[in-house]
Scaffold this motif. Structure first.
Motif, PDB file in Angstrom:
ATOM      1  N   SER A   1      52.608 -75.835 -14.039  1.00 14.24           N
ATOM      2  CA  SER A   1      52.304 -77.077 -13.937  1.00 14.24           C
ATOM      3  C   SER A   1      51.380 -77.628 -15.058  1.00 14.24           C
ATOM      4  CB  SER A   1      51.894 -77.125 -12.603  1.00 14.24           C
ATOM      5  OG  SER A   1      50.651 -76.395 -12.504  1.00 14.24           O
ATOM      6  N   TRP A   2      51.386 -78.811 -15.296  1.00 12.22           N
ATOM      7  CA  TRP A   2      50.458 -79.429 -16.374  1.00 12.22           C
ATOM      8  C   TRP A   2      48.953 -78.936 -15.682  1.00 12.22           C
ATOM      9  CZ3 TRP A   2      51.218 -80.726 -20.709  1.00 12.22           C
ATOM     10  CH2 TRP A   2      52.437 -81.124 -21.376  1.00 12.22           C
ATOM     11  N   GLN A   3      48.774 -78.927 -14.682  1.00 12.17           N
ATOM     12  CA  GLN A   3      47.297 -78.444 -14.049  1.00 12.17           C
ATOM     13  C   GLN A   3      47.121 -77.109 -14.503  1.00 12.17           C
ATOM     14  OE1 GLN A   3      46.818 -78.744  -9.917  1.00 12.17           O
ATOM     15  NE2 GLN A   3      44.624 -78.129  -9.679  1.00 12.17           N
ATOM     16  N   GLU A   4      48.096 -76.150 -14.341  1.00 11.40           N
ATOM     17  CA  GLU A   4      47.957 -74.688 -14.749  1.00 11.40           C
ATOM     18  C   GLU A   4      47.646 -74.746 -16.405  1.00 11.40           C
ATOM     19  OE1 GLU A   4      50.410 -72.381 -11.541  1.00 11.40           O
ATOM     20  OE2 GLU A   4      51.598 -73.386 -13.050  1.00 11.40           O
ATOM     21  N   ILE A   5      48.534 -75.410 -17.106  1.00 12.59           N
ATOM     22  CA  ILE A   5      48.592 -75.423 -18.473  1.00 12.59           C
ATOM     23  C   ILE A   5      46.793 -75.679 -18.981  1.00 12.59           C
ATOM     24  CG2 ILE A   5      49.228 -76.734 -20.584  1.00 12.59           C
ATOM     25  CD1 ILE A   5      52.029 -76.756 -19.311  1.00 12.59           C
ATOM     26  N   ARG A   6      46.583 -77.037 -18.326  1.00 14.80           N
ATOM     27  CA  ARG A   6      45.179 -77.639 -18.585  1.00 14.80           C
ATOM     28  C   ARG A   6      44.129 -76.387 -18.337  1.00 14.80           C
ATOM     29  NH1 ARG A   6      43.827 -82.568 -21.024  1.00 14.80           N
ATOM     30  NH2 ARG A   6      45.260 -84.240 -20.246  1.00 14.80           N
TER      31      ARG A   6
ATOM     32  N   ILE B   1      53.173 -73.938 -23.795  1.00 13.72           N
ATOM     33  CA  ILE B   1      53.481 -72.657 -23.102  1.00 13.72           C
ATOM     34  C   ILE B   1      53.460 -71.489 -24.346  1.00 13.72           C
ATOM     35  CG2 ILE B   1      54.993 -71.220 -21.953  1.00 13.72           C
ATOM     36  CD1 ILE B   1      55.525 -73.582 -20.203  1.00 13.72           C
ATOM     37  N   ILE B   2      54.049 -72.075 -25.342  1.00 14.23           N
ATOM     38  CA  ILE B   2      54.161 -71.052 -26.550  1.00 14.23           C
ATOM     39  C   ILE B   2      52.978 -70.714 -27.032  1.00 14.23           C
ATOM     40  CG2 ILE B   2      54.850 -70.946 -28.809  1.00 14.23           C
ATOM     41  CD1 ILE B   2      57.637 -72.437 -28.120  1.00 14.23           C
ATOM     42  N   THR B   3      51.931 -71.784 -27.273  1.00 10.50           N
ATOM     43  CA  THR B   3      50.494 -71.500 -27.803  1.00 10.50           C
ATOM     44  C   THR B   3      49.707 -70.785 -26.827  1.00 10.50           C
ATOM     45  OG1 THR B   3      50.636 -73.433 -28.982  1.00 10.50           O
ATOM     46  CG2 THR B   3      48.475 -72.741 -28.735  1.00 10.50           C
ATOM     47  N   ILE B   4      49.952 -70.936 -25.751  1.00 13.13           N
ATOM     48  CA  ILE B   4      49.179 -70.010 -24.454  1.00 13.13           C
ATOM     49  C   ILE B   4      49.685 -68.677 -24.429  1.00 13.13           C
ATOM     50  CG2 ILE B   4      48.652 -69.803 -22.236  1.00 13.13           C
ATOM     51  CD1 ILE B   4      48.889 -73.057 -22.029  1.00 13.13           C
ATOM     52  N   ARG B   5      50.854 -68.382 -24.823  1.00 15.21           N
ATOM     53  CA  ARG B   5      51.327 -67.076 -24.766  1.00 15.21           C
ATOM     54  C   ARG B   5      50.944 -66.298 -25.910  1.00 15.21           C
ATOM     55  NH1 ARG B   5      56.887 -67.994 -24.040  1.00 15.21           N
ATOM     56  NH2 ARG B   5      56.510 -67.832 -21.885  1.00 15.21           N
ATOM     57  N   ASN B   6      50.912 -67.055 -26.879  1.00  9.93           N
ATOM     58  CA  ASN B   6      50.281 -66.352 -28.258  1.00  9.93           C
ATOM     59  C   ASN B   6      48.921 -66.023 -28.027  1.00  9.93           C
ATOM     60  OD1 ASN B   6      52.799 -66.247 -29.397  1.00  9.93           O
ATOM     61  ND2 ASN B   6      52.561 -67.727 -30.719  1.00  9.93           N
ATOM     62  N   TYR B   7      48.083 -66.649 -27.378  1.00 10.37           N
ATOM     63  CA  TYR B   7      46.704 -66.584 -27.246  1.00 10.37           C
ATOM     64  C   TYR B   7      46.481 -65.320 -26.015  1.00 10.37           C
ATOM     65  CZ  TYR B   7      41.886 -67.313 -26.079  1.00 10.37           C
ATOM     66  OH  TYR B   7      40.333 -67.067 -26.191  1.00 10.37           O
ATOM     67  N   HIS B   8      47.099 -65.656 -24.937  1.00 13.78           N
ATOM     68  CA  HIS B   8      46.906 -64.594 -24.015  1.00 13.78           C
ATOM     69  C   HIS B   8      47.630 -63.253 -23.952  1.00 13.78           C
ATOM     70  CE1 HIS B   8      43.953 -67.108 -21.544  1.00 13.78           C
ATOM     71  NE2 HIS B   8      44.820 -68.283 -21.707  1.00 13.78           N
ATOM     72  N   GLY B   9      48.674 -63.277 -24.667  1.00 10.26           N
ATOM     73  CA  GLY B   9      49.525 -62.318 -24.963  1.00 10.26           C
ATOM     74  C   GLY B   9      50.836 -62.257 -23.990  1.00 10.26           C
ATOM     75  N   ARG B  10      50.270 -62.533 -22.693  1.00 17.23           N
ATOM     76  CA  ARG B  10      51.546 -62.612 -21.770  1.00 17.23           C
ATOM     77  C   ARG B  10      51.030 -63.501 -20.774  1.00 17.23           C
ATOM     78  NH1 ARG B  10      50.678 -58.875 -17.654  1.00 17.23           N
ATOM     79  NH2 ARG B  10      48.986 -57.555 -17.851  1.00 17.23           N
ATOM     80  N   PHE B  11      51.896 -63.804 -19.629  1.00 10.60           N
ATOM     81  CA  PHE B  11      51.607 -64.614 -18.511  1.00 10.60           C
ATOM     82  C   PHE B  11      51.488 -63.409 -17.307  1.00 10.60           C
ATOM     83  CE2 PHE B  11      53.207 -68.195 -20.528  1.00 10.60           C
ATOM     84  CZ  PHE B  11      52.072 -68.726 -20.914  1.00 10.60           C
ATOM     85  N   LEU B  12      50.993 -63.784 -16.207  1.00 15.58           N
ATOM     86  CA  LEU B  12      51.059 -63.361 -14.765  1.00 15.58           C
ATOM     87  C   LEU B  12      52.363 -63.605 -14.254  1.00 15.58           C
ATOM     88  CD1 LEU B  12      47.555 -62.822 -13.416  1.00 15.58           C
ATOM     89  CD2 LEU B  12      48.903 -60.956 -14.537  1.00 15.58           C
TER      90      LEU B  12
ATOM     91  N   LEU C   1      44.651 -73.214 -18.457  1.00 19.63           N
ATOM     92  CA  LEU C   1      45.018 -72.023 -19.405  1.00 19.63           C
ATOM     93  C   LEU C   1      44.286 -72.346 -20.972  1.00 19.63           C
ATOM     94  CD1 LEU C   1      48.446 -70.651 -18.355  1.00 19.63           C
ATOM     95  CD2 LEU C   1      46.094 -69.485 -18.050  1.00 19.63           C
ATOM     96  N   VAL C   2      44.639 -73.677 -21.020  1.00 23.23           N
ATOM     97  CA  VAL C   2      44.218 -74.302 -22.478  1.00 23.23           C
ATOM     98  C   VAL C   2      42.377 -74.248 -22.331  1.00 23.23           C
ATOM     99  CG1 VAL C   2      43.896 -76.355 -23.668  1.00 23.23           C
ATOM    100  CG2 VAL C   2      45.998 -75.595 -23.098  1.00 23.23           C
ATOM    101  N   ASN C   3      42.017 -74.640 -21.379  1.00 24.92           N
ATOM    102  CA  ASN C   3      40.489 -74.741 -21.354  1.00 24.92           C
ATOM    103  C   ASN C   3      39.976 -73.136 -21.244  1.00 24.92           C
ATOM    104  OD1 ASN C   3      39.946 -77.354 -21.135  1.00 24.92           O
ATOM    105  ND2 ASN C   3      40.342 -77.565 -18.837  1.00 24.92           N
ATOM    106  N   SER C   4      40.732 -72.019 -20.742  1.00 23.75           N
ATOM    107  CA  SER C   4      40.204 -70.800 -20.901  1.00 23.75           C
ATOM    108  C   SER C   4      40.329 -70.340 -22.201  1.00 23.75           C
ATOM    109  CB  SER C   4      41.225 -70.041 -20.097  1.00 23.75           C
ATOM    110  OG  SER C   4      42.496 -69.862 -20.795  1.00 23.75           O
ATOM    111  N   MET C   5      40.868 -71.164 -23.229  1.00 28.71           N
ATOM    112  CA  MET C   5      40.851 -70.545 -24.717  1.00 28.71           C
ATOM    113  C   MET C   5      39.692 -71.421 -25.446  1.00 28.71           C
ATOM    114  SD  MET C   5      44.950 -71.790 -25.368  1.00 28.71           S
ATOM    115  CE  MET C   5      44.592 -71.784 -26.933  1.00 28.71           C
TER     116      MET C   5
END
Length: 1084
Positions: free
Chosen positions: A873-878, A854-865, A880-884
C-alpha cells in the motif's frame, strides 16, 4: 689526449658512490613472453621493447639482449650498479631520436621529450680506445655528470653540447668537470654538477646533508654530501671524514622505516644531519614513514602536534601511509588516481598541479563546496604560503577532523547543526535548511543535496541510485572471432535466413586513429556498408563508427594521443610510433597492447568503451564533451541518452531535457487545439446555458404533460453536463495562456494542484451526466413509441418522486461516483498515479509510480518480509521510504499525483496499461460508455423503424417526407455518438495492449473529440436557440431555408407546447428539430 681525459672521467664514474640506486637500475622486465624467433614485446622500465634473451646476472652486472624496432639489429645492454650509465653493443638504424635508450633510464628522472631525444638522452660512440670493445656505445644518461655542457664535444654531432644554458645564465661547476648548468638548479637539493662533489649545493644553508671538503688529484674541493651518504660506512668526506663521526647508537639519532634502499626492510637510525633531506632522485625520501621530514624549516606543508609538541612537516612527509601527527591529519589522503595520493587539503584547492593536471580538482569530487564559509586549511602546497582562505567541501564540516587552522570547521557555532545529539549529527552552512539525510550503513549518511550525484558515498547509495540515475547501455562492440562487430550489418531477419551469413552486408576494416605504434595491435572491425545514424551507440561502438565516417549525424570525438597525453598508470607504457615519435600504449586484459586511448584534459587516459558512454570517466567531463549522443543535465551534471531528450518524460533534475528550444511544452501545445479549446469552450458554455435556462423557464408550462416534462427535465441535465465540459475547456485555456512556456518546468506542480484535480472532476461529471441523460432520453422515447402513450394528465408528487429517484440512480449517482471516487483518500492505493518529491531529488525523479518505489525499496533493504511480488500500500511504501532517511525533519516529503494528474489537460485516465491497478476501474467506465452508445443507437433505430412503418400505413407524400427526414436525423445521431466514443475506446484498447503509446493523444481527445457533442447538442435540442442563431447569421440561401422548413411540422408552436413537442425535440439530435414530425406520427 682526448681519449685519456675521457678515461679519467669514466674512472670517476666507477668510483662514484651511489648506494641505494641499484634498485632503480635493475633491468628485470615485468613481463616477457618469447616467440619462436626468441623475441617478444616486453614491458621494460615503463617502455615497450623487443626482448630477445634471458637476463644474465654476473657479479652485479646485467646483460640483456634486445632487438631494434626499426631494424633487424640485435644489441646487448650492459649496466653496473654503481655507474650512472648504460652501454650498448650496437646502435639501432633508423632511430634518429634514440628510442633505443628509452627504458634503460631511471624512472625517477624528469624526462625531457623533445625533437632531438625522445627520452631526453642519447647515445655517444665510445670509439676503439675504450675497454670492452663489444660495448662501444655509451648512453647519454652518463654524459650530464661528466661530459655534457663543458664546451668540449665528446659525442658525434656535438650532442653533449646541445641544449646548454647561455654563459650569462650558466653556473660553472667548480669541480673538475667544469660543466655548465642553469642557475635555477642551484640549491635545489639535487646534485646537478658531478654527484661526487655536488658543488651546486654548497653554501645553500640546507637543513639536511653535510658540507665538507673532498680531495681530488691534490685539489681540495668544497663539496656537499646528501643525507644518505652520512653514516653509511663509507668516507665520502675523505679529508676530515666528518660524515662518519658520531655514528654509534648512543648518538642523538632517530629511528624510522628505511626509504632510500627498498631492499632493506628493517628499521634504521639516521642522524640529525639527514633530516629534511630533499632527495637527488624523486620519490626516494630517507624514511618511508616521513620521520625525516619533521621539524624542517623549508618546504613546510603542515603544522601539527607530534607527541604533544607543535611540529612542522614537509610535503614529503605527507601521505606516507604512516601517521606522525597525534590527530593523524598528515595521512588524511585520497588516491585520486592509481599510484597518486593527494592530501585531502590539497584537493579542491584551485591548484591543478597534483596528479596530472588537476584530476584532484574534478567536478565530481569538488561539486559540493561551501559557498559562504572559507578558512585557511592546515595542509597546503609547500610552493606557496597559506594566506588565502578557501572554501572547503561541505563534508568536512563537523566531521571530527580539524581541517582549518583556526578549527572553525569543527566549531558548531559556525554552522547550523542538524540531527543534533544523534548518530547522524552533521553541520550545514547557516544559510541552508536542515533536511533529513539518507542512511547508509551504521552511522554513515548522505545529505540529500549530495545523493545520487555519482560520488559513491556508500554501497546502499549505489544500489538505489542505479535504478533512477544510471541506465545500462552497451558500450563495447560484439566480438566475432578476432573482429569486432559494429552496428547492424544486416537489414532484416529474413535476409539472415536467406543468406546464412550475418556479415554479408558488412565491410571489413581496421581502425587507426593515432599513429601506428610498435608493439601494439590494431582493431579489426566489421561495420555496415551504408551510412546510418549513430546517436543510439555508446562507448567504442560510437567512437569507431563516428571516426570511420559512417555516421550521418555524429563526428569523431577523438584527439591524437602523444607521449605526454596521459598521467602514467600501472598498465600504460611508452612506445615508438612508425613516424619516430613517442606515444602511449595500454596493456590489454586479454594480452597484447593498444594505443587506442582517449586523452582526458586532466592527463588521464581511458579506453574507447569509456568515451561517449554518458559517464564522466575522466573526472573532468572531457570524455563527454564532443559527443553528440547525449544531453547534458546542468542541474545535476549528468549525461542522458539523446533519445531521452524531448521524449515527454523528465530525466534531468531541472527538466531541461524536456524544456528547451527544441521541445518546450505547454498545457496545450498545438495552436489549433488552443484555438479549438477557446472556441468550443465559449460556444458550448453559452449554448448550453441558453438551452438550460430556456427549458427551466418552460418547465411550469409542461406540468400538464408527463412526457413533455420528463423530456424537458432530462434535456436540462444534458445541457448542464455539456455546459460543465465547456467550462472545463475555458478554464483549461485560461491556465494554458497564463502559464505559457513556464508550464514545462512547473509541470508537476500543476499536476498535483487542486486546480488540475478540479478540472478533471468537472470534465468527468459533465461528460458522464450528458451521456447518461441521453441514454435516459432515448430509452424513454423508445418506450413512448413502443407503448404509443403520451401522458397528458396532471403531474402528482408520486410521479415527481419517481422521476427524481430514477434520475438520481441512473444519472447523478453514477456520474459523481465515477468522477469523485478516484480522489477520495480511502481509495488512494487504487487510484494514485505516484508521488512527486521535487526537482532536486535525484533518487526519485518525476512522478514515481508504485512499481518504481518497490524496486528502489527492495534494492535498499535487500528483501521484503513476505512475498517478493506482494503489492504494498502507499502507506507501507511511505513508511519504507522514510526508513531510508532520518525523520527529524518530517522524513521524505512528497506530493501525491492523483488520478487526473496524468497529463496537463487533467483528463480522466482513459489510457491505462496492463498491470496498472487503475485499469479495472477505467475499463469498467469504458465498457459502460460503450453500452450507452449501443443503447442509444438501438433506441433510435427502433424509433426510425416505427416511424417508417407509420408512414407506410398513411401512404401520404407528407408522411413519407417526414419519415425520410427523421431517418436522416437519426443517422446523424448515431454517427456523432459513434465518432465521439468508439475511436476513443479503440485507442484505449491499443494503448492497453501496448501497440501504441496514446498518452500524447490526451489533448486531442479532451479538446477536439469528446467535447463535440457538448457543442452540437444544444443546437439539436432547442428550436429557440437554432432560430436565434439563424436570425443573427441571416443566411440568404433560399435552399437552406427550404431545407429547414422541410424539417419542421406544419403545426404551430402552441400545438407543440401542448402536446409535448419541445420535450420530444430534446430527444433527437440534428441541426434543426425533427421532434414535431415524430410527434405527428405518434398522434396519427
Amino acid at each position: 689526449m682526448r681519449n685519456t681525459r675521457v678515461i679519467i672521467w669514466f674512472t670517476l664514474l666507477l668510483l662514484t658512490d651511489c648506494v641505494g640506486l641499484s634498485a632503480a637500475f635493475e633491468l628485470n622486465p615485468t613481463e616477457k613472453v618469447f616467440t619462436e624467433d626468441g623475441c617478444e614485446v616486453v614491458e621494460y622500465g615503463g617502455y615497450l621493447l623487443l626482448g630477445c634473451g634471458d637476463i644474465i646476472e654476473e657479479q652485479e652486472r646485467d646483460k640483456n639482449v634486445f632487438k631494434c624496432w626499426t631494424s633487424d639489429t640485435r644489441y646487448t645492454v650492459f649496466s653496473h650498479d654503481y655507474v650512472h650509465s648504460f652501454f650498448y653493443s650496437q646502435k639501432c638504424e633508423n632511430d634518429p631520436l634514440y628510442y633505443q635508450v628509452c627504458g634503460h633510464i631511471m624512472n625517477n628522472y624528469e624526462y625531457i621529450h623533445d625533437t632531438e631525444y625522445l627520452c631526453g638522452f642519447y647515445i655517444c660512440d665510445r670509439g676503439d680506445d675504450y675497454s670492452k670493445p663489444d660495448m662501444r656505445f655509451l648512453s647519454g644518461i652518463g654524459v650530464p655528470w661528466s661530459l655534457e655542457c663543458n664546451k668540449v664535444s665528446q659525442c658525434e654531432g656535438d650532442l653533449d653540447e646541445r641544449n646548454c644554458p647561455e654563459d650569462e645564465e650558466a653556473f660553472i661547476c667548480t669541480d673538475p668537470t667544469k660543466k655548465r648548468i642553469s642557475r635555477t638548479k642551484l640549491c635545489d637539493g639535487k646534485r646537478d654538477c658531478h654527484p661526487l662533489w655536488g658543488v651546486d649545493e654548497v653554501n645553500c644553508n640546507h637543513p639536511y646533508g653535510m658540507q665538507c671538503i673532498k680531495k681530488f688529484q691534490n685539489e681540495l674541493i668544497d663539496s656537499w654530501v646528501s643525507p644518505n651518504q652520512i653514516c653509511n660506512g663509507y668516507k665520502d668526506c675523505d679529508v676530515n671524514e666528518e660524515d662518519e663521526e658520531n655514528c654509534d647508537e648512543t648518538a642523538d639519532k632517530t629511528k624510522c622505516m628505511p626509504g632510500y634502499n627498498p631492499k632493506n626492510t628493517t628499521d634504521f637510525y639516521f642522524g640529525d644531519d639527514q633530516k629534511c633531506w630533499r632527495p637527488d632522485l624523486r620519490n626516494f625520501p630517507v624514511c618511508l614513514d616521513g620521520k625525516d621530514q619533521l621539524n624542517c624549516t623549508e618546504n613546510i606543508s603542515l603544522w601539527c602536534d607530534v607527541n604533544g609538541f607543535n611540529t612542522s612537516i614537509t610535503d614529503l612527509g605527507l601521505c606516507t601511509g604512516y601517521v606522525n601527527c597525534d590527530d593523524g591529519i598528515d595521512d588524511k589522503c585520497e588516491e585520486v588516481v592509481p599510484k597518486c595520493k593527494v592530501h585531502k587539503h590539497m584537493t579542491c584547492d584551485g591548484i591543478p598541479s597534483n596528479c596530472g593536471d588537476g584530476v584532484d580538482e574534478s567536478s565530481s569530487r569538488c561539486g559540493a563546496m561551501t559557498k559562504n564559509f572559507t578558512c585557511h586549511r592546515r595542509a597546503f602546497e609547500s610552493t606557496r604560503s597559506n594566506i588565502i582562505p578557501q572554501a572547503i567541501p561541505r563534508g568536512w564540516a563537523c566531521d571530527g577532523i580539524q581541517d582549518c587552522i583556526d578549527g572553525r570547521d569543527e566549531d558548531k557555532s559556525s554552522w547550523t547543526v542538524c540531527s543534533e545529539n544523534t548518530k547522524f549529527e552533521h553541520c550545514i552552512e547557516t544559510h541552508m535548511v536542515c533536511r533529513d539525510v539518507f542512511i547508509c550503513d551504521g552511522s554513515k549518511f548522505v545529505k540529500q543535496e549530495d545523493l545520487c550525484r555519482n560520488r559513491d558515498y556508500c554501497d546502499k547509495e549505489r544500489n538505489v541510485c542505479g535504478i533512477n540515475v544510471i541506465r545500462d547501455i552497451l558500450t563495447r562492440a560484439l566480438s566475432f572471432g578476432d573482429y569486432k562487430l559494429l552496428g547492424h550489418c544486416v537489414p532484416g531477419i529474413n535476409l539472415v535466413k536467406d543468406t546464412g551469413n550475418p556479415l554479408l552486408h558488412c565491410v571489413e576494416n581496421s581502425f587507426t586513429f593515432n599513429e601506428e605504434a610498435y608493439g601494439t595491435v590494431q582493431s579489426k572491425l566489421y561495420h555496415p556498408k551504408s551510412v546510418q545514424s549513430c546517436k543510439s551507440y555508446f562507448g567504442e561502438m560510437y567512437v569507431y563508427m563516428s571516426c570511420l565516417g559512417i555516421c550521418q549525424d555524429t563526428s569523431c570525438p577523438l584527439q591524437k594521443i602523444v607521449h605526454d597525453s596521459c598521467y602514467t598508470q600501472l598498465d600504460q607504457f611508452f612506445t615508438l610510433t612508425k613516424q619516430n615519435t613517442l606515444t602511449i600504449a595500454k596493456r590489454l586484459s586479454q594480452g597484447g597492447y593498444t594505443n587506442e586511448l582517449f586523452p582526458c584534459k586532466n592527463k588521464q587516459c581511458i579506453p574507447y568503451d569509456k568515451v561517449c558512454n554518458l559517464h564522466d570517466d575522466c573526472g573532468d567531463g572531457s570524455d563527454e564533451e564532443n559527443c553528440e549522443n547525449h544531453f547534458h543535465c546542468k542541474a545535476d551534471g549528468r549525461n542522458i541518452s539523446i533519445a531521452l531528450k524531448c521524449n515527454g518524460h523528465f530525466d534531468c533534475a531541472d527538466g531541461l531535457d524536456e524544456c528547451n528550444e527544441e521541445c518546450s511544452c505547454q498545457i496545450i501545445n498545438s495552436k489549433v487545439l488552443k484555438a479549438t479549446a477557446w472556441i468550443q469552450g465559449i460556444l458550448a458554455t453559452a449554448f448550453n446555458l441558453f438551452v438550460a435556462v430556456n427549458n427551466l423557464r418552460k418547465v411550469k408550462e409542461r406540468f400538464s404533460n408527463k412526457t413533455s416534462l420528463t423530456i424537458a427535465i432530462l434535456a436540462i441535465f444534458v445541457s448542464i453536463g455539456d455546459m460543465f465540459v465547456g467550462v472545463y475547456l475555458i478554464i483549461l485555456a485560461v491556465h494554458d495562456t497564463l502559464k505559457g512556456n513556464d508550464y514545462c518546468t512547473s509541470r508537476y506542480d500543476w499536476l498535483k494542484s487542486f486546480a488540475c484535480t478540479f478540472l478533471g472532476v468537472l470534465n468527468s461529471i459533465g461528460t458522464q451526466t450528458a451521456l447518461f441523460s441521453m441514454v435516459y432520453i432515448s430509452v424513454f422515447r423508445a418506450w413512448v413509441m413502443r407503448t404509443k402513450q403520451i401522458c397528458s394528465r396532471t403531474i402528482d408528487r408520486k410521479y415527481l418522486l419517481c422521476l427524481g429517484t430514477t434520475i438520481f440512480i441512473f444519472i447523478i449517482f453514477p456520474s459523481f461516483a465515477f468522477s469523485i471516487a478516484p480522489i477520495l483518500p480511502r481509495y488512494q492505493d487504487y487510484f494514485m498515479n505516484g508521488v512527486y518529491y521535487g526537482k532536486k531529488n535525484l533518487l526519485f525523479k518525476g512522478v514515481v509510480t508504485k512499481r518504481e518505489h518497490i524496486i528502489t525499496i527492495r534494492n535498499y533493504h535487500g528483501r521484503f518480509l513476505g512475498a517478493e511480488n506482494s503489492i504494498l500500500s502507499w502507506q507501507e511504501i511511505r513508511k519504507l521510504v522514510n526508513s531510508m532517511f532520518t525523520t527529524e525533519y518530517g522524513g521524505m516529503k512528497g506530493d501525491n499525483i492523483g488520478f487526473f494528474g496524468n497529463e496537463g489537460v487533467c483528463l480522466f485516465k482513459y489510457f491505462v496499461q496492463q498491470g496498472d491497478p487503475k485499469s479495472g476501474f477505467t475499463w469498467s467506465l469504458l465498457i459502460v460508455n460503450f453500452i450507452c452508445f449501443v443503447v442509444i443507437a438501438c433506441c433510435y433505430i427502433y424509433i426510425n423503424y416505427v416511424n417508417l412503418r407509420s408512414a407506410n400505413k398513411t401512404k401520404t407524400e407528407k408522411s413519407r417526407k417526414n419519415a425520410l427526414n427523421v431517418q436522416r436525423r437519426i443517422s446523424v445521431i448515431i454517427l456523432t455518438d459513434f465518432l465521439c466514443w468508439v475511436p476513443c475506446i479503440v485507442v484505449c484498447l491499443l494503448h492497453y495492449l501496448g501497440v501504441i503509446n496514446a498518452t500524447q493523444f490526451y489533448p486531442f481527445f479532451s479538446i477536439l473529440v469528446l467535447p463535440i457533442n457538448s457543442l452540437i447538442n444544444p443546437l439539436i435540442y432547442d428550436n429557440t436557440l437554432f432560430d436565434s442563431l439563424m436570425s443573427v447569421v441571416r443566411i440568404p440561401s433560399e435552399n437552406f431555408f427550404q431545407l429547414a422548413q422541410n424539417f419542421r411540422t406544419p403545426q404551430s408552436s402552441e400545438t407543440q407546447d401542448k402536446e409535448g413537442g419541445i420535450g420530444l425535440n430534446s430527444m433527437v439530435k440534428s441541426t434543426v428539430t425533427v421532434a414535431t414530425m415524430i410527434e405527428t406520427e405518434l398522434n396519427s
